[in-house]
Design a protein around this motif. Structure first.
Motif, PDB file in Angstrom:
ATOM      1  N   ASN A 161       0.847  -1.186   0.000  1.00  0.00           N
ATOM      2  CA  ASN A 161       0.000   0.000   0.000  1.00  0.00           C
ATOM      3  C   ASN A 161       0.888   1.244   0.000  1.00  0.00           C
ATOM      4  O   ASN A 161       1.860   1.318   0.761  1.00  0.00           O
ATOM      5  N   TYR A 213       0.106   7.669  -3.911  1.00  0.00           N
ATOM      6  CA  TYR A 213       0.663   8.044  -5.214  1.00  0.00           C
ATOM      7  C   TYR A 213       0.002   9.323  -5.705  1.00  0.00           C
ATOM      8  O   TYR A 213      -1.202   9.355  -5.950  1.00  0.00           O
ATOM      9  N   ASP A 270      -4.527   7.201  -2.209  1.00  0.00           N
ATOM     10  CA  ASP A 270      -4.127   5.872  -1.762  1.00  0.00           C
ATOM     11  C   ASP A 270      -4.009   4.941  -2.952  1.00  0.00           C
ATOM     12  O   ASP A 270      -4.889   4.920  -3.830  1.00  0.00           O
ATOM     13  N   GLY A 271      -2.934   4.180  -2.991  1.00  0.00           N
ATOM     14  CA  GLY A 271      -2.706   3.275  -4.106  1.00  0.00           C
ATOM     15  C   GLY A 271      -2.133   1.955  -3.651  1.00  0.00           C
ATOM     16  O   GLY A 271      -1.790   1.754  -2.479  1.00  0.00           O
ATOM     17  N   ARG A 299       0.880  -0.792  -4.995  1.00  0.00           N
ATOM     18  CA  ARG A 299       1.967  -1.052  -5.936  1.00  0.00           C
ATOM     19  C   ARG A 299       2.209  -2.566  -6.037  1.00  0.00           C
ATOM     20  O   ARG A 299       2.350  -3.245  -5.026  1.00  0.00           O
ATOM     21  N   VAL A 338       1.198   0.738 -10.444  1.00  0.00           N
ATOM     22  CA  VAL A 338       0.450   1.393  -9.367  1.00  0.00           C
ATOM     23  C   VAL A 338      -1.019   1.489  -9.745  1.00  0.00           C
ATOM     24  O   VAL A 338      -1.373   1.926 -10.850  1.00  0.00           O
ATOM     25  N   LEU A 373      -5.008   2.761  -8.442  1.00  0.00           N
ATOM     26  CA  LEU A 373      -5.731   3.693  -7.575  1.00  0.00           C
ATOM     27  C   LEU A 373      -7.177   3.226  -7.417  1.00  0.00           C
ATOM     28  O   LEU A 373      -8.037   3.532  -8.248  1.00  0.00           O
ATOM     29  N   ALA A 379      -2.264   3.779 -12.732  1.00  0.00           N
ATOM     30  CA  ALA A 379      -1.733   5.136 -12.818  1.00  0.00           C
ATOM     31  C   ALA A 379      -0.285   5.174 -13.276  1.00  0.00           C
ATOM     32  O   ALA A 379       0.157   6.162 -13.864  1.00  0.00           O
TER      33      ALA A 379
END
Length: 311
Positions: free
Chosen positions: A5, A8, A12-13, A15, A24, A26, A34
């Motif tokens: 987590n 980005y 909150d994103g 990876r 990444v 979203l 993204a």
């Protein structure tokens, strides 16, 4: 494989990464992909937001009011229109419903599972993301949970970071222009690919990306169904091949969007495999190039994004 987590560009994103790729996602912004970095070249494949940050969208808003970057899912339309079949008396939002709403996201082993339900239209949509070395595997599923057949356009809306050396590589002979163009003329005009004559009779390359200073955009489709479920772009000054693989029996159409500074002053390009032709359900109905998703029917397809070094 590593999943974490993160935050980005203000949201909150999640990876997902391996030795080749860092991706990444979203969840609150339409499960947008993204960022997609090809690690061996430290190259960001996807177009990034011009303001270097994201704003959560309002459902039903115009797509252009927000970031025009990364990979979004377009369903059940691209262009805004009224739904032209029985069963729903609804306006179909600009670029569809999915890009502007939060998705439910789960992590299962080394896979990210993203799910969402329609707002004005009754369907369940799912996209699973998994990395396999230099390949991003996207597996899709849509199910009609309503009481009427659903006619919907799905298109892969992946804006990539092109440059003046980028080349469009598709095994096709001709394209149809679908936006009024200073090069290709009126909507519906057919042109040869990869080279044609422009409206003034001069030779032009359809497979090239011009500089941002041209301040124009182009949108065309492969003329008819694709011969092959494959389309590619060269990126990073011809050092990287960005290739999409898809099942042509389920995803038989391919659009190409080129923004040479003409839309929001941005510079990007997109290969857009699609299940229907073209851009709105109204137009697809007119051409007879859209099929219904019957009540309780489920459709499955995939996109493989392959990133390959070019010598």
């Amino acid at each position: 494989m590593k999943i974490q987590n993160i935050v980005y560009k203000g949201l909150d994103g999640i990876r997902l990464e391996n030795d080749y790729i860092s991706l990444v996602l979203l969840p609150k912004l339409g499960a947008k992909i993204a960022s997609l970095i090809y690690k061996p070249q430290n190259f960001e494949v996807l177009a990034q937001p011009a303001l270097n940050k994201y704003t959560l969208a309002e459902y039903g808003d115009s797509f252009e009011k927000y970031d025009t970057s990364g990979i979004d899912e377009m369903y059940p339309t691209i262009d805004e229109c009224m739904y032209p079949y029985e069963g729903y008396d609804e306006k179909m939002p600009d670029h569809g419903e999915l890009w502007s709403i939060p998705w439910r996201v789960e992590i299962f082993d080394d896979e990210i599972i993203c799910r969402v339900q329609g707002i004005r239209f009754k369907y369940e949509f799912e996209r699973r993301i998994k990395l396999d070395k230099n390949i991003i595997r996207l597996n899709y599923k849509v199910k009609n949970i309503g009481s009427s057949p659903l006619y919907g356009i799905w298109a892969f809306h992946g804006l990539v970071a092109c440059d003046e050396e980028s080349r469009i590589l598709i095994d096709e002979d001709s394209i149809m222009n679908v936006h009024k163009s200073s090069i290709y003329g009126d909507v519906g005009n057919i042109h040869l690919f990869p080279e044609t004559l422009d409206v003034n009779g001069r030779k032009v390359r359809v497979d090239r990306i011009g500089p941002k200073t041209l301040e124009k955009t182009e949108k065309f489709y492969v003329n008819g169904e694709v011969k092959k479920g494959e389309a590619s772009l060269t990126l990073n000054r011809n050092r990287l091949l960005y290739k999409l693989l898809f099942p042509k029996d389920k995803i038989p159409y391919l659009g190409v969007w080129i923004n040479e500074g003409g839309f929001k002053g941005e510079y990007n390009c997109a290969l857009e495999p699609s299940n229907a032709f073209y851009d709105s359900v109204e137009i697809a109905k007119k051409y007879g190039k859209i099929k219904p998703l019957e009540v309780e029917e489920e459709q499955n397809w995939y996109i493989d994004i392959v990133l390959e070094e070019l010598l």
